[in-house]
Scaffold this active site. Structure first.
Site, PDB file in Angstrom:
ATOM      1  N   LYS A 157       0.848  -1.197   0.000  1.00 40.13           N
ATOM      2  CA  LYS A 157       0.000   0.000   0.000  1.00 40.13           C
ATOM      3  C   LYS A 157       0.884   1.247   0.000  1.00 40.13           C
ATOM      4  CE  LYS A 157      -1.951   2.771   2.875  1.00 40.13           C
ATOM      5  NZ  LYS A 157      -2.004   3.988   2.037  1.00 40.13           N
ATOM      6  N   GLU A 163      10.287   1.641  10.254  1.00 35.97           N
ATOM      7  CA  GLU A 163      11.234   2.722   9.903  1.00 35.97           C
ATOM      8  C   GLU A 163      10.472   4.003  10.142  1.00 35.97           C
ATOM      9  OE1 GLU A 163      14.186   2.823   8.823  1.00 35.97           O
ATOM     10  OE2 GLU A 163      14.646   0.928   7.891  1.00 35.97           O
ATOM     11  N   CYS A 179      13.772  11.487   5.788  1.00 36.60           N
ATOM     12  CA  CYS A 179      13.800  11.074   7.194  1.00 36.60           C
ATOM     13  C   CYS A 179      15.173  11.331   7.798  1.00 36.60           C
ATOM     14  CB  CYS A 179      13.417   9.613   7.314  1.00 36.60           C
ATOM     15  SG  CYS A 179      14.303   8.599   6.132  1.00 36.60           S
ATOM     16  N   GLU A 194       9.984  16.398  14.661  1.00 38.19           N
ATOM     17  CA  GLU A 194      10.221  16.258  13.222  1.00 38.19           C
ATOM     18  C   GLU A 194       9.246  17.164  12.474  1.00 38.19           C
ATOM     19  OE1 GLU A 194       8.896  12.685  11.083  1.00 38.19           O
ATOM     20  OE2 GLU A 194      10.886  12.625  10.167  1.00 38.19           O
TER      21      GLU A 194
HETATM   22  P1  NAD Z   1       2.604   8.414   7.256  1.00 37.35           P
HETATM   23  O1  NAD Z   1       2.953   7.697   8.519  1.00 37.35           O
HETATM   24  O2  NAD Z   1       1.550   9.434   7.303  1.00 37.35           O
HETATM   25  O3  NAD Z   1       2.177   7.371   6.131  1.00 37.35           O
HETATM   26  C1  NAD Z   1       2.985   6.265   5.802  1.00 37.35           C
HETATM   27  C2  NAD Z   1       2.102   5.164   5.239  1.00 37.35           C
HETATM   28  O4  NAD Z   1       1.266   4.679   6.291  1.00 37.35           O
HETATM   29  C3  NAD Z   1       1.163   5.632   4.130  1.00 37.35           C
HETATM   30  O5  NAD Z   1       1.022   4.604   3.167  1.00 37.35           O
HETATM   31  C4  NAD Z   1      -0.148   5.858   4.878  1.00 37.35           C
HETATM   32  O6  NAD Z   1      -1.280   5.787   4.046  1.00 37.35           O
HETATM   33  C5  NAD Z   1      -0.098   4.701   5.876  1.00 37.35           C
HETATM   34  N1  NAD Z   1      -0.918   4.891   7.070  1.00 37.35           N
HETATM   35  C6  NAD Z   1      -1.323   6.052   7.644  1.00 37.35           C
HETATM   36  N2  NAD Z   1      -2.085   5.790   8.738  1.00 37.35           N
HETATM   37  C7  NAD Z   1      -2.133   4.430   8.859  1.00 37.35           C
HETATM   38  C8  NAD Z   1      -2.740   3.549   9.793  1.00 37.35           C
HETATM   39  N3  NAD Z   1      -3.461   4.006  10.815  1.00 37.35           N
HETATM   40  N4  NAD Z   1      -2.583   2.228   9.617  1.00 37.35           N
HETATM   41  C9  NAD Z   1      -1.838   1.730   8.590  1.00 37.35           C
HETATM   42  N5  NAD Z   1      -1.245   2.517   7.676  1.00 37.35           N
HETATM   43  C10 NAD Z   1      -1.391   3.858   7.802  1.00 37.35           C
HETATM   44  O7  NAD Z   1       4.004   8.994   6.722  1.00 37.35           O
HETATM   45  P2  NAD Z   1       4.226   9.916   5.466  1.00 37.35           P
HETATM   46  O8  NAD Z   1       3.694  11.263   5.825  1.00 37.35           O
HETATM   47  O9  NAD Z   1       3.759   9.235   4.230  1.00 37.35           O
HETATM   48  O10 NAD Z   1       5.830   9.971   5.404  1.00 37.35           O
HETATM   49  C11 NAD Z   1       6.604  10.819   6.184  1.00 37.35           C
HETATM   50  C12 NAD Z   1       7.097  10.115   7.429  1.00 37.35           C
HETATM   51  O11 NAD Z   1       7.817   8.946   7.065  1.00 37.35           O
HETATM   52  C13 NAD Z   1       8.083  10.953   8.220  1.00 37.35           C
HETATM   53  O12 NAD Z   1       7.829  10.799   9.586  1.00 37.35           O
HETATM   54  C14 NAD Z   1       9.426  10.357   7.852  1.00 37.35           C
HETATM   55  O13 NAD Z   1      10.464  10.576   8.780  1.00 37.35           O
HETATM   56  C15 NAD Z   1       9.068   8.932   7.748  1.00 37.35           C
HETATM   57  N6  NAD Z   1      10.071   8.217   6.953  1.00 37.35           N
HETATM   58  C16 NAD Z   1      10.972   7.437   7.619  1.00 37.35           C
HETATM   59  C17 NAD Z   1      11.962   6.779   6.915  1.00 37.35           C
HETATM   60  C18 NAD Z   1      12.984   5.928   7.615  1.00 37.35           C
HETATM   61  O14 NAD Z   1      13.711   5.206   6.942  1.00 37.35           O
HETATM   62  N7  NAD Z   1      13.091   5.951   8.914  1.00 37.35           N
HETATM   63  C19 NAD Z   1      12.015   6.894   5.508  1.00 37.35           C
HETATM   64  C20 NAD Z   1      11.073   7.701   4.874  1.00 37.35           C
HETATM   65  C21 NAD Z   1      10.097   8.351   5.615  1.00 37.35           C
END
Ligand code: NAD
Length: 496
Positions: free
Chosen positions: A176, A251, A285, A386
């Protein structure tokens, strides 16, 4: 401009529409207009996807690993042949400049597929000298059906960094992508069919995280979740998985630090700081968003950092000269602006930016200009939370010794860098940092060969490198007793 394309989900080898036929808009963050529509799935589609992945699991697991690798190589070739289209779609859906999506994302993806395809074939188990009467070993077994939930900041890169190791280790998957940037992963679905990956091995669903993502996490047919995203969402997923004790790879977010010491090469430190802080509009990130600069270099480093950052070209992400595009969507801009207002209230001094763009083109979209604050207290929100935007804080430190405590005084532990000519001192500092990745005189270098992942509330999983294979298999321990006499701790053998 509306992009008309009939994007389809992938279930059981078929490019199809959701059971209820729903659609959702994808917004171009440059001008806040609808760029295209994509399928909006529900839990019913997730159920079909998981069942397809379950049915395909046995045959896929028993497919010779060399054949699985060949399919990943074919997929890499297909991705490469579509790189222009994919980079344009990536840019349109989340605003990453075309120079970045073309020169980084879409080059990384086939490289990652090929690297993991080869790496998986070299994966081994162990033999263990546990008992002269026994032959003891470990074998790797796939987990079964893995749910891959990925974010929007590197949409295709993060999705493929999960997909490739999951497949090579013999798992089937339900993927997803982020709901605001699902388009390139949907295109990948077409290429997966073209590459001849068997029906049901890869299933792709799209829709809102709380609905479609949670349906994957709570589905009893899913054996593991690999999630990248925000720490608060990660905690929610962990709580949903707890009743089944389902393994979760996480992650999560970062609040990364850059430590600049008096003996740093100033030119390199300034260039490194500008790039690492503002590449992809700070939506990495691993981007540094808090700078600890030693007093002896502070008055030289900070004005040069500010001046160089003021020259970043912010604008239309489709223009090849643009260095910084918009944030991924309007809500991200609002969040960044709220943090900027909070930093001002907390007494931080604006050195650059800090106000909405006045240019009418930028004002319409999700643009935030490079913003640098001088900060006097490590506890301010700006140094702790963040923001995921081009907004950073700079703080003066008296001695290198001050740095580890300040860096570690934060709930995140993803990455940090030390800029110094004294590698020994840099290494001693790094040993005290509670982070997953640390660089000396570098920040943000990530290649398929190097592991990526954090500590503390940044999660614990490793992506990329040889370590990633362990995220997608069980190590089953097998003990073969070779003697006729059973191994017991009784004084006498039982006479039967
Ligand atoms: P997000 O957590 O909003 O979404 C990530 C994914 O989770 C999306 O596909 C979203 O639709 C899904 N999601 C959201 N709510 C959910 C739930 N309740 N249950 C299951 N899935 C759900 O993150 P984002 O805004 O897409 O990305 C930015 C974040 O990702 C930042 O915090 C960034 O630091 C982090 N990030 C971390 C790394 C790493 O390697 N540590 C890499 C890239 C991004």
């Amino acid at each position: 401009m509306m992009f008309s394309y009939d994007f389809k989900i992938l279930i059981d080898g078929k490019l199809t529409r959701p059971v209820r036929g729903g659609l959702m808009d994808v917004i171009n963050p440059s001008d806040n207009t609808v760029f295209t529509t994509v399928p909006r799935c529900t839990a019913e589609d997730v159920d079909l996807a998981v069942k397809a992945a379950q049915s395909a699991a046995r045959q896929w697991k028993n497919t010779y690993i060399g054949e699985r690798a060949e399919m990943l190589f074919r997929l890499a070739d297909i991705v490469r042949s579509h790189s222009e289209e994919l980079s344009a779609l990536e840019t349109a859906q989340y605003g990453g400049p075309i120079s970045k999506t073309r020169n980084f994302d879409i080059k990384f993806v086939p490289g990652e597929l090929e690297f993991i395809a080869g790496l998986g074939r070299a994966a081994t188990g162990m033999t263990i000298s546990a008992d002269p009467d026994a032959r003891v070993m470990t074998v790797r077994e796939p987990l079964g059906v893995v749910g891959l939930i990925s974010p929007w900041n590197f949409p295709l890169v993060t999705a493929v960094s999960k997909l490739a190791p999951a497949l090579i280790m013999g798992n089937t998957v339900v993927m997803k992508p982020a709901s605001c940037a699902p388009v390139t992963v949907l295109k990948l679905g077409e290429y997966i069919v073209e590459a001849g990956i068997p029906a049901g091995v890869v299933n792709i669903v799209t829709g809102p995280g709380p609905e479609v993502g949670e349906a994957i996490v709570t589905h009893p047919g899913v054996d593991k979740i690999n999630f990248t995203g925000d720490s608060s969402v990660g905690k929610r997923i962990l709580s949903l998985a707890a009743p089944r004790v389902m393994p979760i790879a996480a992650e999560l977010g970062g609040k990364n630090a850059m430590i600049v010491l008096d003996d740093a090469n100033l030119d390199a430190a300034v260039e490194g700081a500008v790039y690492a802080a503002f590449f992809n509009s700070g939506q990495n990130c691993g981007s540094p968003s808090r700078f600890y600069v030693q007093a002896g270099i502070y008055d030289e480093f900070v004005p040069r950092f500010v001046k160089a950052s003021s020259k970043i070209i912010v604008g239309d992400p489709m223009d090849k000269n643009t260095m910084m595009g918009p944030l991924a969507y309007m809500k991200c801009r609002e969040t960044a602006e709220a943090y900027i207002a909070g930093a001002k209230r907390a007494g931080c001094r604006v050195l650059l930016g800090g106000a909405p763009p006045s240019d009418p083109y930028l004002a319409r979209g999700a643009f935030v200009l490079p913003t640098i604050f001088e900060v006097y207290d490590n506890k301010t929100e700006l140094m702790q939370e963040e923001i995921f935007a081009p907004v950073v804080g700079v703080m003066k430190i008296a001695s290198p010794e001050d740095a580890p405590e300040l860096v570690n005084d934060c709930r995140y532990g993803l990455s940090a860098s030390v800029w110094t000519s004294d590698y020994r001192l840099g290494m001693l500092l790094i040993e005290r940092l509670k982070v997953g990745t640390a660089w000396i005189n570098q920040h943000l270098a990530i290649v398929p060969e190097t592991p990526w992942g954090g500590r503390k509330e940044s999660g614990w999983t490793k992506e990329n490198s040889v370590l990633v294979l362990d995220e997608y298999c069980y190590h089953k321990h097998i003990w073969i007793h070779m003697s006729e006499t059973p191994r017991t701790f009784w004084e006498e053998r039982i006479k039967l």
